[in-house]
Design a protein around this motif. Structure first.
Motif, mmCIF file in Angstrom:
data_model
loop_
_atom_site.group_PDB
_atom_site.id
_atom_site.type_symbol
_atom_site.label_atom_id
_atom_site.label_comp_id
_atom_site.label_asym_id
_atom_site.label_seq_id
_atom_site.Cartn_x
_atom_site.Cartn_y
_atom_site.Cartn_z
ATOM 1 N N PRO A 108 57.635 39.749 34.480
ATOM 2 C CA PRO A 108 58.589 40.529 33.914
ATOM 3 C C PRO A 108 58.426 40.688 32.246
ATOM 4 N N GLY A 109 58.402 41.976 31.964
ATOM 5 C CA GLY A 109 57.968 42.357 30.492
ATOM 6 C C GLY A 109 56.609 42.158 30.141
ATOM 7 N N LYS A 110 55.677 41.969 30.984
ATOM 8 C CA LYS A 110 54.277 41.566 30.690
ATOM 9 C C LYS A 110 53.409 42.643 31.566
ATOM 10 N N GLU A 111 52.066 42.677 31.140
ATOM 11 C CA GLU A 111 51.157 43.544 31.692
ATOM 12 C C GLU A 111 50.605 43.015 32.919
ATOM 13 N N ARG A 112 50.123 43.737 33.656
ATOM 14 C CA ARG A 112 49.443 43.332 34.846
ATOM 15 C C ARG A 112 48.277 42.292 34.714
ATOM 16 N N GLU A 113 48.101 41.259 35.316
ATOM 17 C CA GLU A 113 47.247 40.174 34.975
ATOM 18 C C GLU A 113 46.194 40.010 36.352
ATOM 19 N N LEU A 114 44.983 39.740 35.985
ATOM 20 C CA LEU A 114 44.180 39.447 37.208
ATOM 21 C C LEU A 114 44.210 37.953 37.691
ATOM 22 N N ARG A 128 33.141 34.705 48.774
ATOM 23 C CA ARG A 128 32.881 33.914 47.687
ATOM 24 C C ARG A 128 33.892 34.105 46.470
ATOM 25 N N PRO A 129 34.678 33.114 46.023
ATOM 26 C CA PRO A 129 35.594 33.546 45.087
ATOM 27 C C PRO A 129 34.771 34.013 43.434
ATOM 28 N N THR A 130 34.953 34.833 42.879
ATOM 29 C CA THR A 130 34.255 35.241 41.658
ATOM 30 C C THR A 130 35.010 35.110 40.467
ATOM 31 N N ASN A 131 36.438 35.059 40.500
ATOM 32 C CA ASN A 131 37.122 35.035 39.289
ATOM 33 C C ASN A 131 38.349 34.389 39.398
ATOM 34 N N TYR A 132 38.599 33.561 38.517
ATOM 35 C CA TYR A 132 40.138 32.764 38.321
ATOM 36 C C TYR A 132 40.573 33.099 36.977
ATOM 37 N N ALA A 133 41.750 33.352 36.726
ATOM 38 C CA ALA A 133 42.273 33.587 35.501
ATOM 39 C C ALA A 133 42.149 32.161 34.717
ATOM 40 N N ASP A 134 41.980 31.805 33.795
ATOM 41 C CA ASP A 134 41.913 30.530 33.306
ATOM 42 C C ASP A 134 43.204 29.664 33.446
ATOM 43 N N SER A 135 44.424 30.163 33.336
ATOM 44 C CA SER A 135 45.636 29.629 33.480
ATOM 45 C C SER A 135 45.848 29.136 34.935
ATOM 46 N N MET A 136 44.981 29.556 35.878
ATOM 47 C CA MET A 136 45.259 29.417 37.491
ATOM 48 C C MET A 136 44.027 28.689 38.035
ATOM 49 N N LYS A 137 43.137 28.101 37.332
ATOM 50 C CA LYS A 137 41.825 27.470 37.639
ATOM 51 C C LYS A 137 42.498 26.069 38.232
ATOM 52 N N GLY A 138 42.085 25.561 39.278
ATOM 53 C CA GLY A 138 42.330 24.337 39.674
ATOM 54 C C GLY A 138 43.688 24.269 40.368
ATOM 55 N N ARG A 139 44.500 25.322 40.306
ATOM 56 C CA ARG A 139 45.743 25.461 40.949
ATOM 57 C C ARG A 139 45.705 26.318 42.145
ATOM 58 N N PHE A 140 45.114 27.644 41.975
ATOM 59 C CA PHE A 140 45.186 28.662 42.789
ATOM 60 C C PHE A 140 43.761 28.668 43.482
ATOM 61 N N THR A 141 43.603 29.140 44.831
ATOM 62 C CA THR A 141 42.541 29.087 45.597
ATOM 63 C C THR A 141 42.651 30.491 46.393
ATOM 64 N N ILE A 142 41.629 31.476 46.097
ATOM 65 C CA ILE A 142 41.532 32.499 46.920
ATOM 66 C C ILE A 142 40.563 32.378 48.278
ATOM 67 N N SER A 143 41.076 33.037 49.295
ATOM 68 C CA SER A 143 40.116 32.890 50.549
ATOM 69 C C SER A 143 40.280 34.265 51.432
ATOM 70 N N ARG A 144 39.648 34.390 52.383
ATOM 71 C CA ARG A 144 39.685 35.504 53.174
ATOM 72 C C ARG A 144 39.180 34.968 54.404
ATOM 73 N N ASP A 145 39.966 35.722 55.779
ATOM 74 C CA ASP A 145 39.301 35.774 56.954
ATOM 75 C C ASP A 145 39.103 37.138 57.449
ATOM 76 N N ASN A 146 37.789 37.389 57.451
ATOM 77 C CA ASN A 146 37.365 38.828 57.631
ATOM 78 C C ASN A 146 37.768 39.281 59.206
ATOM 79 N N ALA A 147 37.690 38.145 60.069
ATOM 80 C CA ALA A 147 38.093 38.458 61.471
ATOM 81 C C ALA A 147 39.553 38.854 61.615
ATOM 82 N N LYS A 148 40.361 38.411 60.506
ATOM 83 C CA LYS A 148 41.638 38.816 60.510
ATOM 84 C C LYS A 148 42.012 39.949 59.766
ATOM 85 N N SER A 149 41.118 40.457 58.977
ATOM 86 C CA SER A 149 41.339 41.324 57.827
ATOM 87 C C SER A 149 42.423 40.915 56.952
#
Length: 118
Positions: A41-47, A56-77
């Motif tokens: 709320p009240g802020k700009e969009r943030e990656l 392969r994860p390529t980018n994490y915002a500094d404030s989220m490193k170590g707390r957030f994990t991105i992944s994907r399952d290509n078989a499930k799209s």
């Protein structure tokens, strides 16, 4: 047509966890990178995080490193965002995004609300 549908948001207490999903259709999911963004709320969009087509994860915002994990399952799209140790400042609408070069367009989901509050 290209569709991205986020789910998994909700209300969680500080320190809690959520797993967001982004279900894709209308394009060959396994060929394209995916990115999670958020808008508080009240802020700009943030990656938040990005992941290559093979997964392969390529980018994490500094404030989220170590707390957030991105992944994907290509078989499930489907792409995922595992969020741990959530803080009130993580409260935002979370969106997934795909850029498809042969359409020269960014595609967005409708977003899913994450609220971190006691």
């Amino acid at each position: 047509q290209v569709q991205l549908v986020e789910s998994g948001g909700g209300l969680v207490q500080p320190g809690g966890s959520l797993r967001l999903s982004c279900a894709a259709s209308g394009f060959t999911f396994r060929f394209y990178a995916l990115t999670w963004y958020r808008r508080a709320p009240g802020k700009e969009r943030e990656l938040v995080a990005a992941i290559t087509a093979p997964g392969r994860p390529t980018n994490y915002a500094d404030s989220m490193k170590g707390r957030f994990t991105i992944s994907r399952d290509n078989a499930k799209s489907t792409a995922y965002l595992q969020m741990n140790s959530l803080k009130p400042e993580d409260t935002a609408v979370y969106y997934c995004n795909a850029y498809i070069p042969n359409t020269n367009r960014d595609y967005w989901g409708q977003g899913t609300q994450v609220t971190v509050s006691s």
